[in-house]
Design a protein around this motif. Structure first.
Motif, PDB file in Angstrom:
ATOM      1  N   GLY A 236       0.820  -1.207   0.000  1.00 31.29           N
ATOM      2  CA  GLY A 236       0.000   0.000   0.000  1.00 31.29           C
ATOM      3  C   GLY A 236       0.857   1.261   0.000  1.00 31.29           C
ATOM      4  O   GLY A 236       2.091   1.200   0.021  1.00 31.29           O
ATOM      5  N   PHE A 237       0.214   2.407   0.021  1.00 32.61           N
ATOM      6  CA  PHE A 237       0.893   3.700  -0.094  1.00 32.61           C
ATOM      7  C   PHE A 237       1.804   3.971   1.105  1.00 32.61           C
ATOM      8  O   PHE A 237       1.456   3.695   2.260  1.00 32.61           O
ATOM      9  CB  PHE A 237      -0.145   4.821  -0.204  1.00 32.61           C
ATOM     10  CG  PHE A 237       0.459   6.196  -0.215  1.00 32.61           C
ATOM     11  CD1 PHE A 237       1.016   6.707  -1.374  1.00 32.61           C
ATOM     12  CD2 PHE A 237       0.491   6.967   0.952  1.00 32.61           C
ATOM     13  CE1 PHE A 237       1.590   7.975  -1.387  1.00 32.61           C
ATOM     14  CE2 PHE A 237       1.059   8.230   0.952  1.00 32.61           C
ATOM     15  CZ  PHE A 237       1.605   8.735  -0.226  1.00 32.61           C
ATOM     16  N   LEU A 238       2.975   4.528   0.827  1.00 31.75           N
ATOM     17  CA  LEU A 238       3.890   5.008   1.848  1.00 31.75           C
ATOM     18  C   LEU A 238       4.310   6.430   1.503  1.00 31.75           C
ATOM     19  O   LEU A 238       4.533   6.753   0.331  1.00 31.75           O
ATOM     20  CB  LEU A 238       5.145   4.129   1.920  1.00 31.75           C
ATOM     21  CG  LEU A 238       5.010   2.691   2.426  1.00 31.75           C
ATOM     22  CD1 LEU A 238       6.344   1.966   2.270  1.00 31.75           C
ATOM     23  CD2 LEU A 238       4.563   2.655   3.878  1.00 31.75           C
ATOM     24  N   LYS A 239       4.427   7.290   2.516  1.00 31.43           N
ATOM     25  CA  LYS A 239       4.933   8.637   2.271  1.00 31.43           C
ATOM     26  C   LYS A 239       6.385   8.586   1.819  1.00 31.43           C
ATOM     27  O   LYS A 239       6.838   9.406   1.028  1.00 31.43           O
ATOM     28  CB  LYS A 239       4.801   9.483   3.540  1.00 31.43           C
ATOM     29  CG  LYS A 239       3.363   9.870   3.873  1.00 31.43           C
ATOM     30  CD  LYS A 239       3.318  10.779   5.089  1.00 31.43           C
ATOM     31  CE  LYS A 239       1.888  11.205   5.401  1.00 31.43           C
ATOM     32  NZ  LYS A 239       1.828  12.074   6.605  1.00 31.43           N
ATOM     33  N   LYS A 240       7.111   7.602   2.360  1.00 29.39           N
ATOM     34  CA  LYS A 240       8.504   7.414   1.967  1.00 29.39           C
ATOM     35  C   LYS A 240       8.819   5.930   2.007  1.00 29.39           C
ATOM     36  O   LYS A 240       8.407   5.229   2.922  1.00 29.39           O
ATOM     37  CB  LYS A 240       9.437   8.187   2.912  1.00 29.39           C
ATOM     38  CG  LYS A 240      10.860   8.282   2.392  1.00 29.39           C
ATOM     39  CD  LYS A 240      11.684   9.256   3.229  1.00 29.39           C
ATOM     40  CE  LYS A 240      13.073   9.438   2.620  1.00 29.39           C
ATOM     41  NZ  LYS A 240      13.904  10.384   3.391  1.00 29.39           N
TER      42      LYS A 240
END
Length: 437
Positions: A236-240
């Motif tokens: 899933g999405f990660l900021k970094k």
């Protein structure tokens, strides 16, 4: 004159033989000891003195003892060695001490190690010609140690057995894929097993990289154990970090990079393996275009949810590398329904109950083989179990019962040693039977 003159090797398996041969080349007197009476030894240097059928006190005349992975550290001969203050090394530590290299990429986890290591090594090889792949995959490092150079990049797959004996190990790039119960018959407790896995990154420094699965709660918690720069990867999405987004692999480390590889291997678990390999290669300085190209051409590793053939609309998959419950879970999650599942082998101490819901939702029938059949039936008290005893009987029953649209999945969730020498032999047997249908 060498300060150390005599080296003892415990275990005459593949890694033990490689370490013995390396020690001979380095000028040591070498004695190798194996507990099995009938051990087929291939390619062992004739200068090595050997014994089989048990460990005599002869090995205590050694200056150093090299312990092969898988041998418990509390056996009697090692207790005696410790009392005599004989230094005990792992074969990995011994081979690294006699190797040259530019970088080490070390990959571990309960499941997915071989696929991730194989893919990472192929990406690295596309960018750096002086590279080797070793550890649990390919060949023992001892075989190639003296041929390495200061420019060699070593990609290695490491098991918990290897890591528990290398408390000073420090790779430049570490990868921790996942941690679920496994090898508890050896490590005794889950805490001991986790501690062994931690050794992949506990000695890393701030300039090193630790690539860790954000989606695995145990892995995420262990991230605090390292001083290295932590790079998380996630479905899933990660900021970094490195993550998967609608067919794209997004690398957000020093800047944002997007690649869109063609994925040829089955299952979301393999997306995780691809993310980890991409992260490791990127941290090793490989260009994104090369990473994308190699992933797009990658077909996977034998015995890992490997498509064998279809017969009458029935697809057969060989997942003989499934030697624990969690790897069977991953395989089951790769198919939606109509699964005819072959399970069983030598039990490894973990319960099979975590598979109950997946089996209820996706499996039509379980065909049980090997020593663990009784425990599996007890843990999964389902009406869809059939006792078969061996793979040959299971395949025969399945071929008579399967209908077009079914998926036959050979994912044992157990070790192979009750009926086979290793999981490779077991997988080859299954494929031979299927190809003969």
């Amino acid at each position: 004159m060498l300060k150390v003159k005599k080296i003892g090797i415990l275990g005459a398996g593949k890694s033990g033989i490689a370490a013995a041969n390396l020690a001979v080349k380095l000028g040591y007197e070498v004695f190798i000891s194996d507990s099995e009476k009938k051990r087929f030894v291939k390619n062992l240097n004739a200068k090595v003195v050997k014994e089989f059928g048990g460990h005599s006190d002869e090995i205590l005349n050694s200056d150093i003892i090299i312990k092969s992975p898988g041998i418990c550290g509390d056996i009697d001969i090692l207790k005696k060695a410790k009392k005599k203050k004989i230094k005990i090394l792992s074969d990995l530590e011994f081979s690294l001490n006699n190797s040259k290299y530019k970088k080490i990429i070390a990959i571990t986890g309960t499941n997915g190690k071989t696929t991730t290591t194989d893919l990472t090594a192929k990406i690295i090889k596309s960018a750096y010609k002086d590279s080797i792949v070793t550890g649990n995959i390919g060949f023992p490092l001892s075989d190639k140690a003296l041929k390495t150079t200061k420019n060699t990049i070593i990609t290695m797959e490491l098991s918990s057995y290897q890591l528990e004996d290398t408390p000073e190990f420090r790779p430049d790039i570490s990868v921790l894929l996942n941690v679920t119960p496994d090898h508890l018959e050896h490590h005794k407790t889950m805490a001991n097993y986790i501690k062994a896995k931690e050794n992949v990154f506990v000695n890393q420094k701030q300039k090193d990289f630790a690539i860790i699965n954000y989606d695995d709660k145990i892995c995420r918690k262990l991230a605090d154990k390292t001083k290295a720069k932590v790079i998380f990867f996630s479905r899933g999405f990660l900021k970094k970090g490195v993550f998967y987004d609608n067919g794209n692999v997004i690398i957000k480390i020093d800047k944002e990079v997007k690649i869109k590889p063609k994925i040829n291997i089955v299952g979301m678990h393999n997306v995780e393996n691809i993310l980890a390999a991409a992260a490791a290669a990127y941290c090793a300085g490989v260009a994104p275009a090369i990473i994308e190209k190699v992933i797009s051409s990658y077909k996977g590793v034998e015995h890992r949810i490997e498509y064998v053939r279809s017969v009458g609309g029935v697809a057969y998959y060989n997942d003989s590398k499934s030697t624990n419950v969690d790897s069977a879970r991953v395989a089951l999650e790769s198919f939606d329904k109509n699964i005819l599942l072959i399970m069983g082998g030598r039990d490894k101490g973990a319960p099979y109950t975590p598979l109950k819901k997946l089996i209820k939702d996706r499996v039509k029938t379980i065909y049980l083989v090997g020593e663990s059949a009784g425990k599996i039936r007890k843990d999964l008290p389902l009406s869809c179990c059939e006792n078969c005893g061996d793979i040959q009987t299971a395949v025969k029953k399945i071929s008579a019962a399967a209908k077009s649209g079914d998926v036959v999945l050979f994912s044992p969730a157990c070790a192979s040693f009750d009926q086979f020498n290793n999981f490779e032999e077991r997988g080859q047997k299954f494929k031979k039977l299927v190809k003969a249908l």
